[in-house]
Design a protein around this motif. Structure first.
Motif, PDB file in Angstrom:
ATOM      1  N   ASP A 114       0.826  -1.205   0.000  1.00  0.00           N
ATOM      2  CA  ASP A 114       0.000   0.000   0.000  1.00  0.00           C
ATOM      3  C   ASP A 114       0.861   1.255   0.000  1.00  0.00           C
ATOM      4  O   ASP A 114       0.517   2.253  -0.650  1.00  0.00           O
ATOM      5  N   VAL A 115       1.975   1.209   0.712  1.00  0.00           N
ATOM      6  CA  VAL A 115       2.908   2.340   0.722  1.00  0.00           C
ATOM      7  C   VAL A 115       3.385   2.624  -0.694  1.00  0.00           C
ATOM      8  O   VAL A 115       3.360   3.770  -1.159  1.00  0.00           O
ATOM      9  N   GLU A 116       3.804   1.586  -1.397  1.00  0.00           N
ATOM     10  CA  GLU A 116       4.293   1.761  -2.774  1.00  0.00           C
ATOM     11  C   GLU A 116       3.176   2.215  -3.707  1.00  0.00           C
ATOM     12  O   GLU A 116       3.401   3.021  -4.603  1.00  0.00           O
ATOM     13  N   THR A 117       1.975   1.712  -3.489  1.00  0.00           N
ATOM     14  CA  THR A 117       0.834   2.094  -4.322  1.00  0.00           C
ATOM     15  C   THR A 117       0.548   3.589  -4.205  1.00  0.00           C
ATOM     16  O   THR A 117       0.243   4.250  -5.201  1.00  0.00           O
ATOM     17  N   MET A 118       0.657   4.126  -2.992  1.00  0.00           N
ATOM     18  CA  MET A 118       0.302   5.541  -2.768  1.00  0.00           C
ATOM     19  C   MET A 118       1.425   6.515  -3.122  1.00  0.00           C
ATOM     20  O   MET A 118       1.158   7.702  -3.316  1.00  0.00           O
ATOM     21  N   LYS A 119       2.639   6.049  -3.212  1.00  0.00           N
ATOM     22  CA  LYS A 119       3.782   6.942  -3.457  1.00  0.00           C
ATOM     23  C   LYS A 119       3.566   7.776  -4.716  1.00  0.00           C
ATOM     24  O   LYS A 119       3.330   7.248  -5.797  1.00  0.00           O
ATOM     25  N   GLU A 141      -0.826  11.660   8.194  1.00  0.00           N
ATOM     26  CA  GLU A 141       0.587  11.397   8.482  1.00  0.00           C
ATOM     27  C   GLU A 141       1.064  10.137   7.753  1.00  0.00           C
ATOM     28  O   GLU A 141       2.142  10.119   7.155  1.00  0.00           O
ATOM     29  N   LEU A 142       0.254   9.083   7.792  1.00  0.00           N
ATOM     30  CA  LEU A 142       0.610   7.856   7.076  1.00  0.00           C
ATOM     31  C   LEU A 142       0.782   8.120   5.586  1.00  0.00           C
ATOM     32  O   LEU A 142       1.766   7.694   4.975  1.00  0.00           O
ATOM     33  N   ALA A 143      -0.187   8.800   4.992  1.00  0.00           N
ATOM     34  CA  ALA A 143      -0.134   9.080   3.552  1.00  0.00           C
ATOM     35  C   ALA A 143       1.094   9.902   3.189  1.00  0.00           C
ATOM     36  O   ALA A 143       1.795   9.605   2.210  1.00  0.00           O
ATOM     37  N   GLU A 144       1.380  10.929   3.977  1.00  0.00           N
ATOM     38  CA  GLU A 144       2.540  11.777   3.691  1.00  0.00           C
ATOM     39  C   GLU A 144       3.844  11.016   3.863  1.00  0.00           C
ATOM     40  O   GLU A 144       4.781  11.197   3.085  1.00  0.00           O
ATOM     41  N   CYS A 146       4.250   8.014   3.201  1.00  0.00           N
ATOM     42  CA  CYS A 146       4.323   7.142   2.028  1.00  0.00           C
ATOM     43  C   CYS A 146       4.714   7.912   0.769  1.00  0.00           C
ATOM     44  O   CYS A 146       4.902   7.308  -0.285  1.00  0.00           O
ATOM     45  N   GLY A 147       4.773   9.227   0.857  1.00  0.00           N
ATOM     46  CA  GLY A 147       5.080  10.032  -0.317  1.00  0.00           C
ATOM     47  C   GLY A 147       3.859  10.359  -1.150  1.00  0.00           C
ATOM     48  O   GLY A 147       3.974  10.757  -2.312  1.00  0.00           O
ATOM     49  N   ALA A 148       2.665  10.201  -0.574  1.00  0.00           N
ATOM     50  CA  ALA A 148       1.429  10.524  -1.285  1.00  0.00           C
ATOM     51  C   ALA A 148       1.142  12.014  -1.190  1.00  0.00           C
ATOM     52  O   ALA A 148       1.612  12.695  -0.275  1.00  0.00           O
ATOM     53  N   ASN A 149       0.355  12.495  -2.109  1.00  0.00           N
ATOM     54  CA  ASN A 149      -0.125  13.874  -2.100  1.00  0.00           C
ATOM     55  C   ASN A 149      -1.574  13.845  -1.631  1.00  0.00           C
ATOM     56  O   ASN A 149      -2.457  13.412  -2.377  1.00  0.00           O
ATOM     57  N   VAL A 150      -1.823  14.276  -0.397  1.00  0.00           N
ATOM     58  CA  VAL A 150      -3.188  14.294   0.130  1.00  0.00           C
ATOM     59  C   VAL A 150      -3.931  15.452  -0.519  1.00  0.00           C
ATOM     60  O   VAL A 150      -3.583  16.612  -0.322  1.00  0.00           O
ATOM     61  N   VAL A 151      -4.949  15.125  -1.311  1.00  0.00           N
ATOM     62  CA  VAL A 151      -5.689  16.141  -2.064  1.00  0.00           C
ATOM     63  C   VAL A 151      -6.978  16.557  -1.377  1.00  0.00           C
ATOM     64  O   VAL A 151      -7.621  17.520  -1.799  1.00  0.00           O
ATOM     65  N   GLY A 152      -7.361  15.844  -0.327  1.00  0.00           N
ATOM     66  CA  GLY A 152      -8.570  16.217   0.384  1.00  0.00           C
ATOM     67  C   GLY A 152      -8.862  15.258   1.516  1.00  0.00           C
ATOM     68  O   GLY A 152      -8.317  14.153   1.589  1.00  0.00           O
TER      69      GLY A 152
END
Length: 185
Positions: A114-119, A141-144, A146-152
């Motif tokens: 999931d970490v790789e999926t969200m990166k 915090e988890l999403a960030e 992982c390198g994800a961009n939280v859009v909302g």
């Protein structure tokens, strides 16, 4: 048992009032086991959602909602932060959170897949109810991490002061209640 009648974007439900302490009650919003409510709320949230690649929620009550959102959009995947480390999780990411509806602190875990999926992807954080915002903060915090961009960040209901926040999207406000069952916020 006292209840509170709420209209959620055209669908009515009666929420049982549950004591947090002697003076404070909340309306218990239970989406698990109510497929027509999940379908309705998913449709209404998708109408106001920003563009996203994946939805992220915390186990358990957000699962039927994000499942239905993904189904309606034709998505092949959504992501769930788990409340316990599972055997299949190798070196999981985790954060701690204290939710208003959970007695003890808990951890939320994400598997490396999931970490790789969200990166590098646009992630929308979704929950059933936002109250203190602690679960949202943990998911963000988890999403960030992982390198994800939280859009909302969005929920079906915003409880109490959460309805005054300008960083979340929601369908309806859910007040807090006094011991007599009267709305106080």
């Amino acid at each position: 048992m006292k209840t509170y009648k709420i209209n959620i974007a055209g669908m009515e439900r009666a929420l049982p009032l549950c004591a947090i302490n002697d003076d404070l009650y909340i309306g218990a919003f239970i989406i698990v086991g109510d497929p027509s409510l999940s379908e309705h709320c998913a449709r209404e949230l998708l109408k106001i959602a920003p563009e996203f690649d994946y939805v992220l929620t915390a186990e358990t009550k957000g699962i039927p909602l994000v499942h239905e959102m993904a189904r309606q959009r034709g998505d092949a995947k959504y992501i769930v932060a788990r409340k316990s480390k599972k055997l299949y999780m190798v070196d999981p990411f985790f954060v701690e959170v204290q939710s208003i509806t959970t007695a003890a602190r808990q951890k939320l875990y994400l598997d490396q897949l999931d970490v790789e999926t969200m990166k590098g992807k646009k992630v929308l954080i979704v929950d059933d109810v936002i109250s203190t915002g602690k679960s949202l903060e943990a998911l963000e915090e988890l999403a960030e991490r992982c390198g994800a961009n939280v859009v909302g960040k969005m929920a079906i209901l915003a409880e109490g002061e959460a309805a005054d926040r300008d960083d979340i999207l929601f369908l309806e406000k859910l007040p807090l209640f006094n011991a007599e069952g009267e709305p106080i916020s």
